[in-house]
Scaffold this active site. Sequence first.
Site, PDB file in Angstrom:
ATOM      1  N   ALA A  73       0.833  -1.205   0.000  1.00  7.21           N
ATOM      2  CA  ALA A  73       0.000   0.000   0.000  1.00  7.21           C
ATOM      3  C   ALA A  73       0.870   1.258   0.000  1.00  7.21           C
ATOM      4  O   ALA A  73       0.568   2.234  -0.699  1.00  7.21           O
ATOM      5  CB  ALA A  73      -0.940  -0.006   1.195  1.00  7.21           C
ATOM      6  N   GLY A  75       2.136   1.487  -3.448  1.00  5.72           N
ATOM      7  CA  GLY A  75       1.027   1.806  -4.341  1.00  5.72           C
ATOM      8  C   GLY A  75       0.575   3.246  -4.221  1.00  5.72           C
ATOM      9  O   GLY A  75       0.137   3.858  -5.203  1.00  5.72           O
ATOM     10  N   ASP A  76       0.687   3.805  -3.021  1.00  5.83           N
ATOM     11  CA  ASP A  76       0.348   5.211  -2.816  1.00  5.83           C
ATOM     12  C   ASP A  76       1.234   6.096  -3.693  1.00  5.83           C
ATOM     13  O   ASP A  76       0.750   7.033  -4.338  1.00  5.83           O
ATOM     14  CB  ASP A  76       0.508   5.570  -1.339  1.00  5.83           C
ATOM     15  CG  ASP A  76       0.241   7.033  -1.070  1.00  5.83           C
ATOM     16  OD1 ASP A  76      -0.899   7.486  -1.295  1.00  5.83           O
ATOM     17  OD2 ASP A  76       1.179   7.738  -0.633  1.00  5.83           O
ATOM     18  N   ALA A  77       2.514   5.783  -3.745  1.00  9.78           N
ATOM     19  CA  ALA A  77       3.442   6.562  -4.574  1.00  9.78           C
ATOM     20  C   ALA A  77       3.135   6.384  -6.059  1.00  9.78           C
ATOM     21  O   ALA A  77       3.146   7.356  -6.825  1.00  9.78           O
ATOM     22  CB  ALA A  77       4.879   6.143  -4.273  1.00  9.78           C
ATOM     23  N   GLU A 108      -0.096   8.406  -6.795  1.00 11.55           N
ATOM     24  CA  GLU A 108       0.079   9.857  -6.806  1.00 11.55           C
ATOM     25  C   GLU A 108       0.845  10.309  -8.044  1.00 11.55           C
ATOM     26  O   GLU A 108       0.501  11.322  -8.659  1.00 11.55           O
ATOM     27  CB  GLU A 108       0.780  10.356  -5.544  1.00 11.55           C
ATOM     28  CG  GLU A 108       0.907  11.866  -5.581  1.00 11.55           C
ATOM     29  CD  GLU A 108       1.005  12.528  -4.236  1.00 11.55           C
ATOM     30  OE1 GLU A 108       1.268  13.746  -4.245  1.00 11.55           O
ATOM     31  OE2 GLU A 108       0.820  11.880  -3.203  1.00 11.55           O
TER      32      GLU A 108
END
Length: 146
Positions: A28, A31-33, A36
């Site tokens: 996660a 995946g956030d990076a 974004e």
Amino acid sequence: MVMMASAPFLPIVSDAIAAQRLSPSALAYFGDAVYELFIRFIFLTPPQRINAYHHQVVAHVRAESQARYMDILWPHCTAAELTIFRQGRNAAADGPKRVPAKIYRQATGFEALLGYLYLTDPQRLQDVLALLEQHIRAEVAAAESL
């Protein structure tokens, strides 16, 4: 429309072994990076002030938006992808107080799925992001027509 195949953030080599060693929380985080950067890439055109870019990006990387986009992706996901999503969702710690726990967990599952796809299946990630891009651009166009 953004050409995802030329997107600079797609991996050159997938690494399924590394993905299997990572915790759902680590997927996660990764995946956030990925997400974004994808959102920033979408809003680079047309040219505008940095403040306008920032507001558009923030609106789409919020947990509420990510949870909504997971609802859109859900029917298009494979059983294995839904397992990764659930593992990410279930691993989520309590989020910020402004976000209901259910929304935060769903957003974390969404991020875990993107992190996993980045490492294991770049073509599938491209397909998923292309689907999201269609929905995001439709939302933006609808908001601009008001």
